[in-house]
Design an enzyme around this catalytic site. Structure first.
Site, PDB file in Angstrom:
ATOM      1  N   GLU A 299       0.646   1.702   8.139  1.00  0.00           N
ATOM      2  CA  GLU A 299       1.077   2.511   6.987  1.00  0.00           C
ATOM      3  C   GLU A 299       1.565   3.891   7.442  1.00  0.00           C
ATOM      4  O   GLU A 299       2.528   4.428   6.893  1.00  0.00           O
ATOM      5  CB  GLU A 299      -0.064   2.598   5.951  1.00  0.00           C
TER       6      GLU A 299
ATOM      7  N   HIS B 139       0.817  -1.219   0.000  1.00  0.00           N
ATOM      8  CA  HIS B 139       0.000   0.000   0.000  1.00  0.00           C
ATOM      9  C   HIS B 139       0.852   1.271   0.000  1.00  0.00           C
ATOM     10  O   HIS B 139       0.534   2.223  -0.701  1.00  0.00           O
ATOM     11  CB  HIS B 139      -0.935   0.013   1.215  1.00  0.00           C
TER      12      HIS B 139
ATOM     13  N   TYR C 219      -9.609   4.577   2.616  1.00  0.00           N
ATOM     14  CA  TYR C 219     -10.246   3.391   3.221  1.00  0.00           C
ATOM     15  C   TYR C 219     -11.778   3.448   3.267  1.00  0.00           C
ATOM     16  O   TYR C 219     -12.434   2.459   2.917  1.00  0.00           O
ATOM     17  CB  TYR C 219      -9.637   3.090   4.600  1.00  0.00           C
TER      18      TYR C 219
HETATM   19  C1  HEM Z   1      -9.016  -3.465   4.638  1.00  0.00           C
HETATM   20  C2  HEM Z   1      -8.763  -2.989   3.426  1.00  0.00           C
HETATM   21  C3  HEM Z   1      -7.807  -3.548   2.421  1.00  0.00           C
HETATM   22  C4  HEM Z   1      -7.338  -4.829   2.237  1.00  0.00           C
HETATM   23  C5  HEM Z   1      -7.673  -6.075   3.027  1.00  0.00           C
HETATM   24  C6  HEM Z   1      -6.427  -4.792   1.107  1.00  0.00           C
HETATM   25  C7  HEM Z   1      -5.718  -5.877   0.600  1.00  0.00           C
HETATM   26  C8  HEM Z   1      -4.742  -5.817  -0.347  1.00  0.00           C
HETATM   27  C9  HEM Z   1      -3.904  -6.927  -0.766  1.00  0.00           C
HETATM   28  C10 HEM Z   1      -4.003  -8.360  -0.231  1.00  0.00           C
HETATM   29  C11 HEM Z   1      -3.038  -6.473  -1.696  1.00  0.00           C
HETATM   30  C12 HEM Z   1      -1.928  -7.277  -2.419  1.00  0.00           C
HETATM   31  C13 HEM Z   1      -0.678  -7.217  -1.577  1.00  0.00           C
HETATM   32  C14 HEM Z   1       0.486  -7.977  -2.187  1.00  0.00           C
HETATM   33  O1  HEM Z   1       0.349  -9.149  -2.464  1.00  0.00           O
HETATM   34  O2  HEM Z   1       1.537  -7.366  -2.385  1.00  0.00           O
HETATM   35  C15 HEM Z   1      -3.318  -5.066  -1.888  1.00  0.00           C
HETATM   36  C16 HEM Z   1      -2.668  -4.240  -2.775  1.00  0.00           C
HETATM   37  C17 HEM Z   1      -3.109  -2.982  -3.113  1.00  0.00           C
HETATM   38  N1  HEM Z   1      -4.147  -2.291  -2.528  1.00  0.00           N
HETATM   39 FE1  HEM Z   1      -5.215  -2.887  -0.935  1.00  0.00          FE
HETATM   40  N2  HEM Z   1      -6.361  -3.514   0.622  1.00  0.00           N
HETATM   41  C18 HEM Z   1      -7.185  -2.736   1.381  1.00  0.00           C
HETATM   42  C19 HEM Z   1      -7.415  -1.388   1.219  1.00  0.00           C
HETATM   43  C20 HEM Z   1      -6.971  -0.642   0.164  1.00  0.00           C
HETATM   44  C21 HEM Z   1      -7.307   0.744  -0.072  1.00  0.00           C
HETATM   45  C22 HEM Z   1      -8.171   1.615   0.820  1.00  0.00           C
HETATM   46  C23 HEM Z   1      -6.697   1.111  -1.227  1.00  0.00           C
HETATM   47  C24 HEM Z   1      -6.781   2.486  -1.875  1.00  0.00           C
HETATM   48  C25 HEM Z   1      -7.277   2.693  -3.040  1.00  0.00           C
HETATM   49  C26 HEM Z   1      -5.954  -0.047  -1.712  1.00  0.00           C
HETATM   50  C27 HEM Z   1      -5.175  -0.101  -2.849  1.00  0.00           C
HETATM   51  C28 HEM Z   1      -4.274  -1.087  -3.156  1.00  0.00           C
HETATM   52  C29 HEM Z   1      -3.282  -0.969  -4.223  1.00  0.00           C
HETATM   53  C30 HEM Z   1      -3.114   0.228  -5.163  1.00  0.00           C
HETATM   54  C31 HEM Z   1      -2.542  -2.164  -4.203  1.00  0.00           C
HETATM   55  C32 HEM Z   1      -1.350  -2.508  -5.082  1.00  0.00           C
HETATM   56  C33 HEM Z   1      -1.749  -3.053  -6.381  1.00  0.00           C
HETATM   57  C34 HEM Z   1      -0.483  -3.381  -7.147  1.00  0.00           C
HETATM   58  O3  HEM Z   1       0.226  -2.442  -7.534  1.00  0.00           O
HETATM   59  O4  HEM Z   1      -0.239  -4.572  -7.358  1.00  0.00           O
HETATM   60  N3  HEM Z   1      -6.153  -1.096  -0.842  1.00  0.00           N
HETATM   61  N4  HEM Z   1      -4.339  -4.691  -1.060  1.00  0.00           N
END
Ligand code: HEM
Length: 141
Positions: A135, A83, A93
């Site tokens: 974060e 993130h 969020y």
């Molecule tokens: C409780 C809330 C959230 C959970 C459980 C969650 C879960 C995840 C997971 C599992 C990943 C992949 C991590 C990895 O394997 O490296 C990820 C990546 C990401 N998440 Fe979240 N996330 C949450 C909230 C958010 C929010 C609020 C945003 C904002 C828009 C966000 C944006 C992203 C982005 C941009 C990526 C990276 C994608 C990439 O470049 O591959 N997430 N998140």
């Protein structure tokens, strides 16, 4: 703060249907999210096409371990690291939360009662608070 007993019970009881539909839920979530907040799409510019599967896996693992969150600490750390690389901010969020809850409602239909949605809302923001706090620390480094 901790999750209420009732929330834990409801999330556990709905973990199986949510996990079974997790990809449909996350696909719908991104649809709602990018339509309502097109500027957020920019954060996902480096995301691979498997991103919705990763989120689906995280939601399923969270639901299954809601009463034993310690086992998720490594996964939570990885999420926080990813993130901050993507520049996710605390204010994103609630936006993602609203999209996710609407997606649960759309996909689960009648099974997504007000009580179920309320429990998932509490569970989502509980995890969100953990991620936001970590974060915040990482952004300071
Ligand atoms: C409780 C809330 C959230 C959970 C459980 C969650 C879960 C995840 C997971 C599992 C990943 C992949 C991590 C990895 O394997 O490296 C990820 C990546 C990401 N998440 Fe979240 N996330 C949450 C909230 C958010 C929010 C609020 C945003 C904002 C828009 C966000 C944006 C992203 C982005 C941009 C990526 C990276 C994608 C990439 O470049 O591959 N997430 N998140």
């Amino acid at each position: 703060m901790s999750l209420s007993e009732k929330t834990i019970e409801i999330v556990k009881a709905t973990a199986a249907p949510v996990a079974a539909n997790a990809e449909a839920i996350t696909t719908r979530m991104y649809e709602i999210l990018f339509q309502s907040h097109p500027q957020i799409k920019e954060l996902f510019k480096d995301a691979d096409s498997e991103q919705h599967k990763k989120l689906a896996g995280a939601i399923s693992a969270y639901a299954a371990n809601i009463d034993n969150l310690g086992v998720l600490s490594k996964a939570v750390e990885k999420m926080a690291q990813t993130h901050i690389r993507a520049k996710v901010q605390a204010e994103h969020y609630p936006i993602v939360g609203v999209s996710l809850l609407q997606a649960v409602k759309d996909v689960l239909g009648d099974a997504a009662t007000d009580e179920v949605l309320e429990a998932w809302k509490e569970a989502y923001f509980f995890l969100a608070d953990i991620l936001i706090a970590r974060e915040k620390e990482l952004y300071k480094l």
